[in-house]
Write a protein that holds these residues in place. Structure first.
Motif, PDB file in Angstrom:
ATOM      1  N   MET A  29       0.823  -1.194   0.000  1.00 16.87           N
ATOM      2  CA  MET A  29       0.000   0.000   0.000  1.00 16.87           C
ATOM      3  C   MET A  29       0.865   1.255   0.000  1.00 16.87           C
ATOM      4  O   MET A  29       0.617   2.203  -0.769  1.00 16.87           O
ATOM      5  CB  MET A  29      -0.928   0.009   1.205  1.00 16.87           C
ATOM      6  CG  MET A  29      -1.835   1.235   1.283  1.00 16.87           C
ATOM      7  SD  MET A  29      -2.730   1.348   2.855  1.00 16.87           S
ATOM      8  CE  MET A  29      -1.371   1.796   3.956  1.00 16.87           C
TER       9      MET A  29
ATOM     10  N   LEU B 175      -2.344   7.047   7.241  1.00 15.82           N
ATOM     11  CA  LEU B 175      -2.296   5.611   7.008  1.00 15.82           C
ATOM     12  C   LEU B 175      -0.946   5.049   7.441  1.00 15.82           C
ATOM     13  O   LEU B 175       0.076   5.721   7.386  1.00 15.82           O
ATOM     14  CB  LEU B 175      -2.553   5.299   5.532  1.00 15.82           C
ATOM     15  CG  LEU B 175      -3.987   5.571   5.064  1.00 15.82           C
ATOM     16  CD1 LEU B 175      -4.174   5.053   3.654  1.00 15.82           C
ATOM     17  CD2 LEU B 175      -5.010   4.929   5.981  1.00 15.82           C
TER      18      LEU B 175
ATOM     19  N   THR C  78     -11.121  -6.443  -3.476  1.00 20.31           N
ATOM     20  CA  THR C  78     -10.286  -5.827  -2.449  1.00 20.31           C
ATOM     21  C   THR C  78      -9.984  -6.831  -1.349  1.00 20.31           C
ATOM     22  O   THR C  78     -10.690  -7.828  -1.183  1.00 20.31           O
ATOM     23  CB  THR C  78     -10.987  -4.601  -1.807  1.00 20.31           C
ATOM     24  OG1 THR C  78     -12.116  -5.041  -1.040  1.00 20.31           O
ATOM     25  CG2 THR C  78     -11.423  -3.607  -2.859  1.00 20.31           C
TER      26      THR C  78
ATOM     27  N   LEU D  37      -9.247  -1.003   6.408  1.00 12.81           N
ATOM     28  CA  LEU D  37      -8.787  -0.650   5.072  1.00 12.81           C
ATOM     29  C   LEU D  37      -9.305  -1.648   4.051  1.00 12.81           C
ATOM     30  O   LEU D  37      -9.301  -2.855   4.302  1.00 12.81           O
ATOM     31  CB  LEU D  37      -7.255  -0.635   5.012  1.00 12.81           C
ATOM     32  CG  LEU D  37      -6.493   0.088   6.128  1.00 12.81           C
ATOM     33  CD1 LEU D  37      -4.999  -0.133   5.973  1.00 12.81           C
ATOM     34  CD2 LEU D  37      -6.814   1.573   6.113  1.00 12.81           C
TER      35      LEU D  37
ATOM     36  N   LEU E 266      -8.185  -2.672   0.429  1.00 13.99           N
ATOM     37  CA  LEU E 266      -7.062  -2.494  -0.487  1.00 13.99           C
ATOM     38  C   LEU E 266      -7.327  -3.238  -1.789  1.00 13.99           C
ATOM     39  O   LEU E 266      -7.577  -4.456  -1.765  1.00 13.99           O
ATOM     40  CB  LEU E 266      -5.765  -3.003   0.157  1.00 13.99           C
ATOM     41  CG  LEU E 266      -5.439  -2.428   1.541  1.00 13.99           C
ATOM     42  CD1 LEU E 266      -4.139  -3.021   2.061  1.00 13.99           C
ATOM     43  CD2 LEU E 266      -5.347  -0.907   1.494  1.00 13.99           C
TER      44      LEU E 266
ATOM     45  N   SER F  66      -2.990  -2.744  -4.290  1.00 16.49           N
ATOM     46  CA  SER F  66      -3.010  -2.429  -2.853  1.00 16.49           C
ATOM     47  C   SER F  66      -3.330  -0.959  -2.572  1.00 16.49           C
ATOM     48  O   SER F  66      -3.101  -0.469  -1.465  1.00 16.49           O
ATOM     49  CB  SER F  66      -1.693  -2.817  -2.174  1.00 16.49           C
ATOM     50  OG  SER F  66      -1.555  -4.220  -2.142  1.00 16.49           O
TER      51      SER F  66
ATOM     52  N   PRO G 172      -5.625   1.945  -1.366  1.00 16.26           N
ATOM     53  CA  PRO G 172      -6.777   1.943  -0.446  1.00 16.26           C
ATOM     54  C   PRO G 172      -7.994   2.606  -1.089  1.00 16.26           C
ATOM     55  O   PRO G 172      -8.037   3.817  -1.265  1.00 16.26           O
ATOM     56  CB  PRO G 172      -6.266   2.752   0.751  1.00 16.26           C
ATOM     57  CG  PRO G 172      -5.219   3.649   0.181  1.00 16.26           C
ATOM     58  CD  PRO G 172      -4.597   2.914  -0.972  1.00 16.26           C
TER      59      PRO G 172
ATOM     60  N   THR H 119     -11.118   3.766   3.447  1.00 19.01           N
ATOM     61  CA  THR H 119     -10.439   3.726   4.743  1.00 19.01           C
ATOM     62  C   THR H 119     -11.377   4.264   5.806  1.00 19.01           C
ATOM     63  O   THR H 119     -12.149   5.196   5.552  1.00 19.01           O
ATOM     64  CB  THR H 119      -9.144   4.571   4.740  1.00 19.01           C
ATOM     65  OG1 THR H 119      -9.480   5.958   4.611  1.00 19.01           O
ATOM     66  CG2 THR H 119      -8.231   4.163   3.599  1.00 19.01           C
TER      67      THR H 119
END
Length: 329
Positions: A33, A115, A141, A158, A160, A165, A167, A170
């Motif tokens: 991420m 994050l 995801t 999250l 992802l 990856s 996001p 969130t």
């Protein structure tokens, strides 16, 4: 018959092992991420929900052939506010106030500043739980929950996108597990290349009033400001950064100190009492996910603020002390 049952049991164990191996561990997801947020070209529209209000914004994130990053955020709900970040600075353009605020760039992405950047130490203060796959925006995801182990920090959830990856959604989770703040993409497009024009300001601000961050003392003033540090920190928090900022109407510096556990962060502002008296009164206040605690210390006003529980900012603000420069860690 027993041989057949043993064979079936063996196949079941092998299947479970294969599924476990296929599911990436949370640390890998967070590393991927972090890389995707910085190194991927993307454009999208997202809804930021905070304080019971929602704001729709457009983001353009451009990485050029040499790895330089430029990012543009635009409010499309009416104010036209823009934030433009490049290698050197961050500009906040406020058309409704005909003003531009310019600050030196830090290492944070303004959209996803809070994050996590994974480190092994985070595992001492948070539990990482993978909830498997889920569809979002017709995309696959992986859902990851980050649960705090004590009362000094909040949790996260999250979503992802599996291939990158990035996001797509969130959530900041409060002490009761409720959603305090949310970013949800309505649409997102990945690109091999984004033109420079896409990250240029959409507003002509040449006749606006420009305000620049000032980090040098005015001529004839004290150039070695006091050093402040917290005598008591919540477990896992450490000094991240410190600097002096000179407000346009003052010759005295405001100390800005940042403490972090690698995920949660708290900013501390220390002002001379004569200027701080006009600000927050001593005590704790909150606005949405952010708590602030103000205290008096050695003829100064100390305010700690962050998207953390009240007990965290209170502990830090109440323990701030002026020290000699040699005592600073």
């Amino acid at each position: 018959m027993r041989a057949l049952l043993r064979s079936l049991a063996g196949l079941a164990v092998l299947s479970l092992s294969a599924l476990a191996a296929a599911e990436p561990d949370p640390s890998s997801l967070l590393r991927e991420m972090a890389w995707a947020l910085d190194r991927t070209n993307y454009e999208g529209v997202f809804i930021h929900t905070h304080l019971g209000r929602s704001e729709t914004m457009k983001v353009v994130h451009r990485v050029d052939s040499e790895g330089r990053i430029t990012e543009r955020l635009v409010s499309i709900d009416g104010s036209g506010r823009e934030i433009i970040r490049n290698d050197d600075e961050v500009r906040c353009i406020l058309p409704d106030r005909r003003s531009v605020f310019v600050e030196k760039r830090n290492n944070q992405n303004p959209l996803f500043a809070n994050l996590p950047q994974y480190s092994e130490k985070l595992g001492l203060y948070y539990d990482f739980v993978s909830l498997g796959a889920e569809k979002l925006l017709h995309l696959d995801t992986r859902v990851l929950v980050i649960e705090p182990r004590d009362e000094y920090r909040y949790g996260y959830k999250l979503w992802l996108e599996q291939s990158t990856s990035l996001p797509l959604k969130t959530q900041l989770l409060g002490e009761d597990g409720g959603v305090i703040e949310q970013i949800l993409f309505h649409s997102i497009t990945l690109s091999d290349e984004i033109p420079v024009s896409a990250v240029e300001p959409g507003v002509d601000a040449s006749d606006f009033t420009w305000y620049y961050e000032r980090d040098e003392a005015p001529a004839g003033t004290e150039t070695r400001p006091d050093v402040w540090q917290a005598a008591d920190l919540p477990p896992g928090f450490r000094l991240e950064a410190t600097n002096s900022e000179y407000l346009p109407d003052s010759d005295s510096p405001t100390q800005h100190i940042v403490y972090t556990d690698g995920l949660a962060s708290v900013s501390v502002f220390v002002e001379p009492g004569s200027r701080g008296d006009g600000g927050l009164a001593p005590g704790t206040s909150h606005r949405g996910a952010a708590f602030a605690h103000t205290a008096r210390a050695d003829e100064h006003m100390v305010t700690a603020v962050g998207e953390v529980p009240a007990v965290t900012v209170k502990m830090i603000a109440d323990s701030m002390r002026k020290t000699t420069r040699d005592a600073r860690r």
